[in-house]
Motif scaffolding. Structure first.
Motif, short mmCIF file in Angstrom:
data_model
loop_
_atom_site.label_atom_id
_atom_site.label_comp_id
_atom_site.label_asym_id
_atom_site.label_seq_id
_atom_site.Cartn_x
_atom_site.Cartn_y
_atom_site.Cartn_z
N LEU A 80 0.77 -1.19 -0.17
CA LEU A 80 0.00 -0.01 -0.14
C LEU A 80 0.90 1.22 -0.06
O LEU A 80 0.29 2.14 -0.55
N MET A 81 2.06 1.22 0.75
CA MET A 81 2.83 2.38 0.68
C MET A 81 3.39 2.70 -0.88
O MET A 81 3.44 3.99 -1.17
N ILE A 82 3.71 1.67 -1.40
CA ILE A 82 4.10 1.66 -2.78
C ILE A 82 3.02 2.36 -3.58
O ILE A 82 3.28 3.22 -4.47
N LYS A 83 1.95 1.77 -3.44
CA LYS A 83 0.60 2.46 -4.55
C LYS A 83 0.28 3.49 -3.86
O LYS A 83 0.10 4.32 -4.83
N LEU A 84 0.47 3.92 -2.56
CA LEU A 84 0.39 5.49 -2.24
C LEU A 84 1.32 6.28 -2.80
O LEU A 84 0.76 7.45 -3.42
N GLN A 85 2.77 5.91 -3.01
CA GLN A 85 3.53 6.88 -3.41
C GLN A 85 3.46 6.94 -4.74
O GLN A 85 3.44 8.28 -5.48
N SER A 86 2.95 5.86 -5.66
CA SER A 86 2.85 6.19 -6.92
C SER A 86 1.76 7.03 -7.32
O SER A 86 1.66 7.71 -8.56
N GLN A 87 0.66 7.00 -6.65
CA GLN A 87 -0.69 8.03 -6.90
C GLN A 87 -0.14 9.47 -6.66
O GLN A 87 -0.38 10.29 -7.26
N VAL A 88 0.74 9.65 -5.58
CA VAL A 88 1.31 10.99 -5.32
C VAL A 88 2.26 11.53 -6.37
O VAL A 88 2.06 12.81 -6.74
N SER A 89 2.79 10.71 -7.08
CA SER A 89 3.69 11.24 -8.35
C SER A 89 2.80 11.26 -9.51
O SER A 89 3.43 12.09 -10.44
N LYS A 90 1.43 10.98 -9.44
CA LYS A 90 0.72 11.20 -11.04
C LYS A 90 0.32 12.42 -10.79
O LYS A 90 0.16 13.26 -9.62
N ILE A 98 -5.57 8.44 -3.02
CA ILE A 98 -4.77 8.81 -1.95
C ILE A 98 -5.25 8.67 -0.68
O ILE A 98 -4.67 8.03 0.15
N ASN A 99 -6.49 9.48 -0.10
CA ASN A 99 -7.05 9.13 1.16
C ASN A 99 -7.49 7.70 1.32
O ASN A 99 -7.42 7.40 2.60
N HIS A 100 -8.03 7.03 0.30
CA HIS A 100 -8.22 5.66 0.42
C HIS A 100 -6.97 4.85 1.18
O HIS A 100 -7.18 4.04 1.94
N TYR A 101 -5.88 5.00 0.41
CA TYR A 101 -4.82 4.31 0.74
C TYR A 101 -4.24 4.62 2.24
O TYR A 101 -4.08 3.77 2.88
N ALA A 102 -4.32 5.96 2.41
CA ALA A 102 -3.86 6.38 3.70
C ALA A 102 -4.82 5.78 4.49
O ALA A 102 -4.37 5.53 5.78
N ASP A 103 -6.19 5.87 4.64
CA ASP A 103 -6.96 5.13 5.56
C ASP A 103 -6.85 3.83 5.63
O ASP A 103 -6.72 2.99 6.74
N SER A 104 -6.30 2.91 4.73
CA SER A 104 -6.12 1.42 4.74
C SER A 104 -5.14 1.55 5.38
O SER A 104 -4.76 0.38 6.17
N LEU A 105 -3.91 1.98 5.34
CA LEU A 105 -2.49 2.14 5.99
C LEU A 105 -2.90 2.19 7.36
O LEU A 105 -2.42 1.61 8.33
N GLY A 106 -3.88 3.04 7.94
CA GLY A 106 -4.11 3.46 9.25
C GLY A 106 -4.85 2.16 9.77
O GLY A 106 -4.31 1.71 10.97
N ARG A 107 -5.53 1.54 8.96
CA ARG A 107 -6.43 0.34 9.59
C ARG A 107 -5.42 -0.71 9.92
O ARG A 107 -5.36 -1.72 10.81
#
Length: 149
Positions: A80-90, A98-107
């Protein structure tokens, strides 16, 4: 000047240089920062706690169960961290994803921590009250050492 070219003087210079090289090698070899293996760390903790053989077995089996639960969670977290970072760079940035990935990381992080607490509670059950106090101290030392990373 002639004494610098005498064989006896040159021999002593070579001997001294060899000794300095050996000393340097030994210094580097023995003074390097030795990292303990997981096994060495575990044995050190077992000795600090004064565990019996049965308590050691309980620790090891409980740790294995804990790792089997959390290892897939750690892998998922990293993915998820890799997916989040790739979303940030798009471009354009998709804030909903991005918010979905961040929430998933929190859970995931919460689940990892809950599993760790369950492990700690389970391990404490096999300890005497004195060992529990030592375990708490060792655990806090470990957590504090990780904070500086």
């Amino acid at each position: 000047m002639n004494f610098l070219l005498k064989p006896k003087f040159l021999l002593w210079v070579i001997v001294i240089l060899i000794l300095v090289n050996i000393g340097t090698f030994l210094g580097v070899f023995f003074a390097h920062d030795h990292k303990e293996s997981k096994e060495e760390q575990r044995e050190k903790i077992f000795k600090k706690l004064g565990l019996t053989d049965n308590q050691r077995k309980t620790f090891v089996t409980t740790r294995e169960r804990f790792q089997n639960k959390n290892f897939p969670l750690y892998n998922r977290y990293d993915t998820l961290m890799i997916k989040l970072q790739s979303q940030v760079s798009k471009t354009p940035i998709d804030t909903a994803t991005i918010n979905h990935y961040a929430d998933s990381l929190g859970r995931l992080n919460a689940q990892i921590r809950k599993n760790w607490i369950k492990y700690s509670i389970e391990v404490r059950k096999c300890l005497t009250p004195e060992q529990q106090k030592k375990y708490d101290i060792v655990t806090l030392e470990h957590l504090r050492s990780k904070m500086g990373r």
